[in-house]
Every structure is written in structure tokens, then in C-alpha cells.
Design a protein around this motif. Structure first.
Motif, PDB file in Angstrom:
ATOM      1  N   ILE A  79       0.836  -1.206   0.000  1.00  0.00           N
ATOM      2  CA  ILE A  79       0.000   0.000   0.000  1.00  0.00           C
ATOM      3  C   ILE A  79       0.866   1.249   0.000  1.00  0.00           C
ATOM      4  CG2 ILE A  79      -1.908  -1.143   1.207  1.00  0.00           C
ATOM      5  CD1 ILE A  79      -0.899   0.162   3.798  1.00  0.00           C
ATOM      6  N   TRP A  80       0.258   2.347  -0.490  1.00  0.00           N
ATOM      7  CA  TRP A  80       0.905   3.660  -0.416  1.00  0.00           C
ATOM      8  C   TRP A  80       0.534   4.322   0.904  1.00  0.00           C
ATOM      9  CZ3 TRP A  80       4.573   5.878  -3.346  1.00  0.00           C
ATOM     10  CH2 TRP A  80       4.840   5.311  -4.587  1.00  0.00           C
ATOM     11  N   ARG A  81       1.524   4.881   1.553  1.00  0.00           N
ATOM     12  CA  ARG A  81       1.304   5.600   2.803  1.00  0.00           C
ATOM     13  C   ARG A  81       1.811   7.019   2.659  1.00  0.00           C
ATOM     14  NH1 ARG A  81       4.019   0.981   6.614  1.00  0.00           N
ATOM     15  NH2 ARG A  81       2.376  -0.594   6.456  1.00  0.00           N
ATOM     16  N   ASN A  82       0.953   7.960   3.033  1.00  0.00           N
ATOM     17  CA  ASN A  82       1.370   9.357   3.092  1.00  0.00           C
ATOM     18  C   ASN A  82       1.976   9.604   4.465  1.00  0.00           C
ATOM     19  OD1 ASN A  82       0.368   9.863   0.516  1.00  0.00           O
ATOM     20  ND2 ASN A  82      -1.685  10.273   1.305  1.00  0.00           N
ATOM     21  N   LEU A  83       3.193  10.123   4.471  1.00  0.00           N
ATOM     22  CA  LEU A  83       3.942  10.204   5.720  1.00  0.00           C
ATOM     23  C   LEU A  83       4.459  11.617   5.950  1.00  0.00           C
ATOM     24  CD1 LEU A  83       5.262   8.531   8.062  1.00  0.00           C
ATOM     25  CD2 LEU A  83       7.273   8.328   6.597  1.00  0.00           C
ATOM     26  N   CYS A  84       4.035  12.193   7.048  1.00  0.00           N
ATOM     27  CA  CYS A  84       4.626  13.445   7.530  1.00  0.00           C
ATOM     28  C   CYS A  84       5.222  13.148   8.893  1.00  0.00           C
ATOM     29  CB  CYS A  84       3.567  14.553   7.653  1.00  0.00           C
ATOM     30  SG  CYS A  84       3.251  15.431   6.119  1.00  0.00           S
ATOM     31  N   GLU A  85       6.499  13.368   9.052  1.00  0.00           N
ATOM     32  CA  GLU A  85       7.124  13.082  10.337  1.00  0.00           C
ATOM     33  C   GLU A  85       8.262  14.052  10.596  1.00  0.00           C
ATOM     34  OE1 GLU A  85       8.611   9.141  10.302  1.00  0.00           O
ATOM     35  OE2 GLU A  85      10.113   9.508   8.754  1.00  0.00           O
ATOM     36  N   TRP A  86       8.495  14.260  11.875  1.00  0.00           N
ATOM     37  CA  TRP A  86       9.574  15.145  12.288  1.00  0.00           C
ATOM     38  C   TRP A  86      10.897  14.395  12.229  1.00  0.00           C
ATOM     39  CZ3 TRP A  86      10.756  20.039  13.034  1.00  0.00           C
ATOM     40  CH2 TRP A  86      11.907  20.364  13.758  1.00  0.00           C
ATOM     41  N   SER A  87      11.867  14.969  11.533  1.00  0.00           N
ATOM     42  CA  SER A  87      13.201  14.391  11.449  1.00  0.00           C
ATOM     43  C   SER A  87      14.104  15.087  12.449  1.00  0.00           C
ATOM     44  CB  SER A  87      13.766  14.536  10.032  1.00  0.00           C
ATOM     45  OG  SER A  87      15.141  14.194  10.025  1.00  0.00           O
ATOM     46  N   ARG A  88      14.478  14.381  13.471  1.00  0.00           N
ATOM     47  CA  ARG A  88      15.360  14.983  14.490  1.00  0.00           C
ATOM     48  C   ARG A  88      16.722  15.297  13.891  1.00  0.00           C
ATOM     49  NH1 ARG A  88      15.777  12.568  20.588  1.00  0.00           N
ATOM     50  NH2 ARG A  88      16.905  14.316  21.530  1.00  0.00           N
ATOM     51  N   ARG A  89      17.175  14.430  12.988  1.00  0.00           N
ATOM     52  CA  ARG A  89      18.495  14.635  12.390  1.00  0.00           C
ATOM     53  C   ARG A  89      18.521  15.879  11.512  1.00  0.00           C
ATOM     54  NH1 ARG A  89      20.893  12.925   7.662  1.00  0.00           N
ATOM     55  NH2 ARG A  89      19.009  11.776   7.088  1.00  0.00           N
ATOM     56  N   GLU A  90      17.459  16.090  10.724  1.00  0.00           N
ATOM     57  CA  GLU A  90      17.433  17.243   9.821  1.00  0.00           C
ATOM     58  C   GLU A  90      16.773  18.460  10.437  1.00  0.00           C
ATOM     59  OE1 GLU A  90      16.290  16.539   5.814  1.00  0.00           O
ATOM     60  OE2 GLU A  90      16.962  14.445   5.822  1.00  0.00           O
ATOM     61  N   GLY A  91      16.087  18.288  11.558  1.00  0.00           N
ATOM     62  CA  GLY A  91      15.456  19.426  12.217  1.00  0.00           C
ATOM     63  C   GLY A  91      14.309  20.019  11.427  1.00  0.00           C
ATOM     64  N   ARG A  92      13.535  19.158  10.780  1.00  0.00           N
ATOM     65  CA  ARG A  92      12.409  19.656  10.002  1.00  0.00           C
ATOM     66  C   ARG A  92      11.403  18.549   9.756  1.00  0.00           C
ATOM     67  NH1 ARG A  92      12.711  18.994   4.236  1.00  0.00           N
ATOM     68  NH2 ARG A  92      14.498  17.724   3.600  1.00  0.00           N
ATOM     69  N   VAL A  93      10.223  18.946   9.301  1.00  0.00           N
ATOM     70  CA  VAL A  93       9.187  17.986   8.942  1.00  0.00           C
ATOM     71  C   VAL A  93       9.483  17.456   7.541  1.00  0.00           C
ATOM     72  CG1 VAL A  93       6.740  17.669   8.448  1.00  0.00           C
ATOM     73  CG2 VAL A  93       7.439  19.046  10.411  1.00  0.00           C
ATOM     74  N   LEU A  94       9.483  16.128   7.409  1.00  0.00           N
ATOM     75  CA  LEU A  94       9.656  15.498   6.108  1.00  0.00           C
ATOM     76  C   LEU A  94       8.305  14.989   5.641  1.00  0.00           C
ATOM     77  CD1 LEU A  94      12.940  13.431   6.645  1.00  0.00           C
ATOM     78  CD2 LEU A  94      12.688  15.712   5.657  1.00  0.00           C
ATOM     79  N   SER A  95       7.927  15.328   4.432  1.00  0.00           N
ATOM     80  CA  SER A  95       6.657  14.883   3.848  1.00  0.00           C
ATOM     81  C   SER A  95       6.975  13.942   2.701  1.00  0.00           C
ATOM     82  CB  SER A  95       5.842  16.085   3.350  1.00  0.00           C
ATOM     83  OG  SER A  95       5.583  16.962   4.409  1.00  0.00           O
TER      84      SER A  95
END
Length: 804
Positions: free
Chosen positions: A573-589
Motif C-alpha cells: 500500500i501507499w502511505r502518506n507520511l509526515c514526520e519530524w526528522s530529528r536529524r534534519e530538524g524539520r518535517v519530512l513529507s
């Protein structure tokens, strides 16, 4: 029954208990004769109407017990006494006593719960506490209570703590003495230290042979140790000694050679725990115990079982030593010191406590009961049972409500682990052969991890490594039995077949040089360095060592992405993912195509909804912490003075309720820099209604308005709210200013903005200290007004004109 045995003395008590109570627990040490005497005594006394079913934990013990009882009756197996084990049976129309392995009883109960034609069930060697024995007893107790009040139940054991079992069954305990032949125990003088186990055992065997008479039974944890000790002893034992291995995976003919009397000289039987049970090996007067036992332990954290070699328990050591005294006095040599024996555990753990519960959970589902509905000596751990049910749901054996499916019923009828049964039921014509291969020990140890090479060997194809011929023969024989009635409608290649059995162990190689994999079930695995499959992108790990941190792959097969997609099309399945990246210091979509925990495709999600981004940013906020600016800090300080009848602005409450008040204001915030620049004040104010803000401005105002109309910010960061202003600006003020009903701390300044007085009682200051301050200030600042009665003067910030 011409030869007297210790059990004979208590047989009348056993028969009486069955006549009056219908059930009994018999405790008898090794060599007492319970296995062969009790069923025959029940038959002779006519106490049982119908067949007597006796359960043995191992096939060899079942056949040996049946043949020995048949010999007692001067018959052959299959007449009055018969047996049924996997792959062999000897049952006739006149058979009254059937000796079967434990799993057969479960199948009989599932097929016909009232056990038609069966009058009694005997659980022999119950101290081994196998899952099948525990489940069989629980099911029989329910059947006896609901359907068959005439069903007789006998539990027999050599080392069992009988009280809990007797209480569970509501049955009397009958205890028999063992043989009178003494067994001398000989311990080591000192621990073995760093010497290898096999070397220490072989030295102890040679010592025992030189000191004691008779044949020797040597207990070792597994086949590997048996083969290594055999190699060490081969050229060192006397010429009249025959070495005979004995372990469960051997064919029956080879096992019989180990337990039959030696035609000449002495015999050295190198055995696993298989020889602890009701086997009598002729001529054994010496036992050498390596003090180790190998057990399968299930780790729910990794979802894997692994074999663990542990010290024997005192009960196991007693059982093993007793083998030396079955026919005459003997000697037990122990590979540990007398002091170490005191530290041994009392009893081995029951399989229900440490084993894989998948098959157990499947049988419960077929029976239509929860574990709590049945009576177990040791109830299964609910968390581990839930893990087992999750595996069955993954295999479509249970539906979403946890009920058995038709597919699940089909799996239960196959004598395989549910994973392999699922593969056989859904796979093609090669599935039974692969299932037999995967259920058996590795026929090509040390030949790398590739499962295809093993499959080539069992199919008779040429391989680069030499397979173990007896193991290959056993696999082929078992595959024939599994092939009966198989549908052959599914895939036939090894890779998709393996994935059917282990959909949670499809591995995707991680980036980097090391051959590390993430498995579809979420765990990690590592391939041995230099293995032929180490560079493979996708694998199915069919055998892992069970390490909970990062399991080591022992067997695997490569699988293509096309095969994976064809097999699990409905689960990718396809999953839409928004999560906080501690390493990059930003939200990854991201938009990811996933099979379980595996990411097969990964793309930027350019039009991610603001709400999803904001929710991901909330995780960043929790890590970065609330950082209020100056204005927000002032607001919070004021709000916290409003009292209990006002909304809670404490730090703990704000943190707990972030989603409620902050989330709607995070649009456009997606990085650490954005958060640092974010103004918290509007979000905080939005927690209050307009009326509450008005009340707050009145009771805890942000400014103090002087008589001259100037607004001075109130400092709420200090211990008490405070302001600082020139003394002359408060002329005429006769009431002290308050905030939230409490006095405001005022720092009175000179014309040069230096503090001259701090007060929380302005009228009191006018009356007392002002006169002294006036004297000092008039000399320093003569152009500024210093009236004698400041309460009657007008406030001012002006100085007098020069010359006035």
C-alpha cells in the motif's frame, strides 16, 4: 507379568482410585515400571470400558513401550497393544491399548471431542510438560466435565511436583518407590574451567569406563556435541566398545540399534534428553551427564524461537542418574562439582512458559475456547498468546474477531507449524518438500545461507556442498506424507513459497556496506559477511538466531520485487507520511509504497495538507520545547496569577494539551528555524474568550497607568509584580496600586532615574520615609519640586524654570 517391579506394589491403589474417582496422579521414579505395567494392569482388572490411550512425548519411547508390553503378553505390536506415531503405526481390530505421541490426542479430540471408543487416557512422562501434554490434559478435563463423566484420566511422572496437578484434576496421588539398585554419584573435584565441553565429556567417559563396569549412557545437549564426542572417543575406547549415537532426528532403525543390547562387549550410547524418558537400554550401569540441556525458547520481542543450551535442573539430573540403576547397581558421573549442584534450578520450565504458542493458539481457536476457559497447570502468558494470535491473523488462520477461519482449520490438520502449514496449503507441488526441509535440521551446515542450495539437494540436483544423506532421506520421506491431499494450486518457486511461510521476514537491504536488513515485521537482521546473498536487495529470512537486537540470518532465499508484488498485491500500500526528522530538524513529507515495514518506493509529498504537516511539527515542538518570547512570557506570568477559576496556564498543563491549543496555529511552521521565530502569544491568547481577556486585563493589567497618563509595563518575571517610576509622578496618589488583589511593588526613582525607595505601601511612605527622602533630594535636585505634603501636590515630570 512375571518379573517383579516396584510399581507392582501400588497398582492396587491405582486401580482403586480409578474405580472410585476415575482419575489418579501416579508419581514413580525412573525404573519403577509405570510405563509398561499400569496400562496392562488396567486392562487386566477390567477397570476401563473402551480403549486405553497412553501418551508418550517421543516416537521412540512410544514404539518401545508398545513393543515391550506386547512382548509381555507374548504378542506382537498391533495385537492387544499397538502404537501410532508420525510416519508409522501398528493398530489392529483387537487393539485395546494404543501408545501414541501427544499431538495425536489433540487431533483426536478436535475431530471427535467425546473420544468415542476411548475409556481412559494416560499421560506418561508428564513432568516434561510439553505444550501438547498440557493442552491435551486441559481438553480432556473439559471433555470429562461436559461430555464424558466416565472418561478415566491418569497422569504419570517420574520427577513431577504432583500436588498442583492433583489439585487441578481433583485426583488422589499414588507414590511408588523406585528400584532398590543403588546409584553412586561421582562429582568433579573442580569445575571444568575453559576446557571445551566435548573434551571434558570424552575424558570423563574414558575415566568412567576404566573405573566402572557395564555399558555407558552419555547425556549431551544435541547432535553436534554427540558427533564431536563420538569423533574424540572413536580411537580411544577399548576394542570391545561400540559407540551408538541416539537423538530424535535419527530414523527409527538407527534408534533401535542404540537401545538394543550389544551383541558383544560394552556399548557407549551418546544421547540427548531423548534417553531421559521411559526407554530401557539394556546393560547400562554407567551414566555420564554433561550437565547441559537444549531448549527452544520463544522471544516475543523478536517473534522468533531460538535454541538455548542451559544447565540441567536437579530434576533432570536425578532422572538421568536413575538410568544407571534400572537393571542393577550403577554409577553416575556428573560433569560438575557437588557444590555446583546446589545452584541448579529445581525443575525445567514448562514449554507453555518458554515455547512458541502459535500452534497452541491455533488449537484453542479450533476448539472454540479461550485459554482462561480451560484448566492448565501453568496458564499461558496472555501477552505471548496475543503475539501468537497476531501470527495466525497474519496467516489468515484467524479473522478480525479472532475466530478460526476455514483456512485455519485446514492448517490445524497439517502436522506442521502454522507458518509451514500455511505454505503447504497455499503453495504448489513443491511446497510439501520445502516444508519438510524447513522443519528439519539443516542438511548442509556451513554451506552458506542460500535455501535454494538445500532445495536442490533434496530434489537430487548437484550442489557445491555435500549434504547429509540421512537428513535428506528423512526430508523426502516426510514430504511424501505431507503431499497427500495437497491442492498444488499456488506458487512453486522457492522464494514465493518461503515468503508465504514468513511474510513478516521479507528483508530489504539497508543502505551501507554492511549486509544489514530491515524485515517486513519491523525487526532487524544481519547477513554473515561474505555470504553469497550479502548483496541481495530483497530476501526472505527463513531461519534466524533469534537475537532480539539484530537477528543473524542462518538461512534465506532471494526474492524479486516482482515476485513480492504478485504474492502480496493486496498488502502493498501507499502511505502518506509526515514526520519530524530529528536529524534534519524539520518535517519530512513523503509518499511511500510499503510492504509492512519495508519501503519499496519513496517520493516527496509536495502537496501534503497543512494539518498533516502541523501534526508532524508537534513532535518537533515536544522535542524542542516551548520557547516563549518576551510578550508571551509576560502573558503567561499574568495568566498564572488569575487563580483556580481561570484556565490553567501552567507549563505541565500546556505541554499535556499542546494538540488542543497550539496545533491550529502551526500552519507554515515546519523547521527548527521556523519554530524559533514563531510568536506564541496569539496561540496563548486564543485559549481565552474575549470576556476572559477583559477580566484578565482588569485584574492583572499588562501596564500601570500613572496619574499623568503614562503606561509603564509591569514586570511579572520577578517574585512579585513590580514597576519603577519617578517619585514626582506619584504625587497626589493616596491609595497603593494592586494587581490581582495584591500590592504592586513600586521602585521610586530620583530625577536621575536612580532608586531612592522600594515600597509596597505608598501611603505609609508619604507619612514616614518621605520627609527624610525630601531633605536629601532637595539638596541634590533643587530645580525639582519636593512639596512638604506630597498627597496634596500635583504629579509632574517637569523641573522648575531657572531662577525660580
Amino acid at each position: 507379568m512375571t518379573d517383579a517391579l516396584p510399581i507392582d506394589a501400588v497398582l492396587p491403589q491405582v486401580i482403586a482410585a480409578l474405580q472410585t474417582r476415575g482419575r489418579v496422579v501416579l508419581q514413580a521414579p525412573p525404573g519403577a515400571g509405570k510405563t509398561t505395567r499400569v496400562p496392562l494392569a488396567m486392562l487386566e482388572a477390567g477397570v476401563t470400558q473402551g480403549r486405553i490411550l497412553m501418551l508418550e512425548p517421543r516416537r521412540l519411547a512410544a514404539r518401545a513401550a508398545a513393543e515391550r508390553m506386547a512382548q509381555t503378553l507374548r504378542e506382537k505390536a498391533g495385537d492387544t497393544v499397538g502404537y501410532r506415531v508420525r510416519g508409522a503405526s501398528a493398530i489392529g481390530k483387537s487393539t485395546r491399548i494404543e501408545v501414541v505421541t501427544e499431538g495425536i490426542l489433540t487431533r483426536m479430540l478436535q475431530d471427535a471431542p467425546d473420544l468415542p471408543g476411548v475409556g481412559a487416557v494416560i499421560f506418561d512422562e508428564f513432568h516434561e510438560r510439553s505444550l501438547n501434554a498440557d493442552l491435551g490434559l486441559a481438553l480432556c478435563l473439559e471433555v470429562a466435565g461436559a461430555l464424558r463423566d466416565d472418561l478415566q484420566l491418569v497422569v504419570m511422572s517420574a520427577t513431577l511436583d504432583a500436588a498442583p496437578v492433583a489439585a487441578l484434576m481433583d485426583a488422589p496421588v499414588v507414590t511408588s518407590e523406585g528400584r532398590s539398585f543403588p546409584v553412586e554419584a561421582i562429582w568433579l573435584d573442580r569445575p571444568i574451567g575453559k576446557q571445551r565441553l566435548e573434551e571434558s565429556v570424552s575424558d570423563l567417559v574414558l575415566k568412567a569406563l576404566s573405573e566402572a563396569e557395564g555399558s555407558a549412557l552419555v547425556f549431551l545437549p544435541g547432535e553436534g556435541e554427540i558427533r564431536r564426542v563420538e569423533a574424540l572417543l572413536r580411537n580411544q575406547v577399548p576394542d570391545d566398545c561400540t559407540i551408538a549415537p541416539l537423538f530424535g532426528a535419527m530414523d527409527f532403525t538407527a534408534q533401535r540399534r542404540a537401545i538394543d543390547p550389544s551383541p558383544h562387549g560394552r556399548k557407549i550410547v551418546l544421547a540427548t534428553s531423548i534417553a531421559e524418558t521411559s526407554l530401557t537400554i539394556e546393560g547400562i550401569r554407567i551414566v555420564v551427564d554433561a550437565g547441559r540441556a537444549r531448549r527452544a525458547k520463544f522471544d516475543p520481542a523478536s517473534g522468533m524461537s531460538r535454541l538455548v543450551t542451559e544447565k540441567v535442573t536437579r530434576a533432570e539430573a536425578t532422572q538421568r542418574a536413575g538410568r544407571a540403576g534400572r537393571m542393577s547397581s550403577g554409577t553416575a558421573y556428573k560433569l560438575w562439582t557437588r557444590g555446583e549442584e546446589g545452584a541448579l534450578a529445581a525443575y525445567p520450565p514448562a514449554e507453555i512458559e518458554v515455547g512458541d504458542l502459535s500452534g497452541f493458539a491455533l488449537e484453542l481457536a479450533v476448539w472454540g475456547a479461550e485459554a482462561a476457559d480451560l484448566s492448565f497447570v501453568t496458564p499461558p502468558h496472555e501477552g505471548r498468546l496475543a503475539e501468537a494470535r497476531a501470527v495466525l491473523h497474519m496467516l489468515d488462520a484467524l479473522d478480525d474477531q479472532g475466530r478460526i477461519t476455514n483456512h485455519g482449520r485446514a492448517l490445524a490438520r497439517l502436522p506442521l507449524h502454522p507458518r509451514l502449514a500455511h505454505m503447504v496449503d497455499r503453495g504448489g507441488s513443491r511446497a510439501p518438500l520445502l516444508a519438510a526441509l524447513m522443519a528439519e535440521r539443516d542438511p548442509m551446515r556451513g554451506a552458506g545461507t542460500d535455501l535454494r542450495m538445500r532445495m536442490d539437494a533434496v530434489e537430487g540436483k548437484r550442489t557445491t556442498a555435500q549434504p547429509h544423506a540421512p537428513t535428506i532421506a528423512r526430508i523426502r520421506q516426510e514430504a511424501k506424507r505431507l503431499s497427500r491431499g495437497q491442492s498444488n494450486n499456488g506458487p512453486d518457486d522457492v522464494s514465493p513459497l518461503a515468503a508465504l511461510a514468513y511474510p513478516d521476514r521479507v528483508g530489504l537491504r539497508r543502505k551501507g556496506d554492511a549486509p544489514r536488513y530491515v524485515l517486513s515485521g519491523g525487526k532487524g537482521a544481519v547477513m554473515p559477511d561474505g555470504d553469497a546473498l550479502a548483496q541481495t536487495r530483497l530476501i526472505v529470512a527463513t531461519d534466524l538466531d533469534g537475537d532480539p537486537r539484530e537477528a543473524r540470518v542462518r538461512q534465506a532465499v532471494p526474492i524479486s520485487e516482482g515476485e513480492l508484488r504478485e504474492l502480496f498485491e493486496d498488502q502493498i500500500i501507499w502511505r502518506n507520511l509526515c514526520e519530524w526528522s530529528r536529524r534534519e530538524g524539520r518535517v519530512l513529507s513523503r509518499q511511500q509504497e510499503c510492504f509492512g515495514a519495508l519501503v519499496l518506493d519513496d517520493r516527496n509529498w509536495t502537496d501534503a495538507p497543512d494539518e498533516d504537516v502541523a501534526r508532524a511539527m508537534m513532535d518537533g515542538v515536544r522535542l524542542l520545547g516551548l520557547k516563549a518570547g518576551k510578550a508571551a512570557t509576560l502573558f503567561l506570568a499574568r495568566a498564572r496569577l488569575m487563580g483556580d477559576d481561570f484556565p490553567d496556564f501552567s507549563e505541565d498543563h500546556l505541554t499535556e494539551t499542546l494538540d488542543d491549543w497550539l496545533l491550529p496555529h502551526l500552519n507554515g511552521v515546519r523547521t527548527t528555524a521556523d519554530w524559533k521565530a514563531f510568536d506564541l502569544l496569539p496561540a496563548l491568547k486564543a485559549r481565552l474568550t474575549w470576556e476572559q481577556q477583559q477580566v484578565m486585563d482588569q485584574r492583572v493589567p499588562p501596564h500601570f497607568e500613572t496619574p499623568l497618563g503614562r503606561k509603564i509595563a509591569i514586570d511579572y518575571d520577578a517574585e512579585v509584580p513590580q514597576i519603577a517610576l519617578r517619585l514626582q509622578e506619584l504625587f497626589g496618589v493616596t491609595t497603593h496600586p494592586t494587581v490581582a488583589g495584591k500590592p504592586l511593588q513600586i521602585t521610586l526613582l530620583s530625577p536621575a532615574q536612580r532608586p531612592v525607595q522600594v515600597t509596597m505601601d505608598l501611603p505609609g511612605f508619604w507619612r514616614s520615609s518621605y520627609a527624610d527622602v525630601r531633605k536629601d533630594m532637595r539638596g541634590r535636585y533643587p530645580r525639582h519640586p519636593w512639596p512638604e505634603d506630597p498627597t496634596q501636590a500635583d504629579p509632574t515630570l517637569r523641573a522648575k524654570r531657572r531662577g525660580t
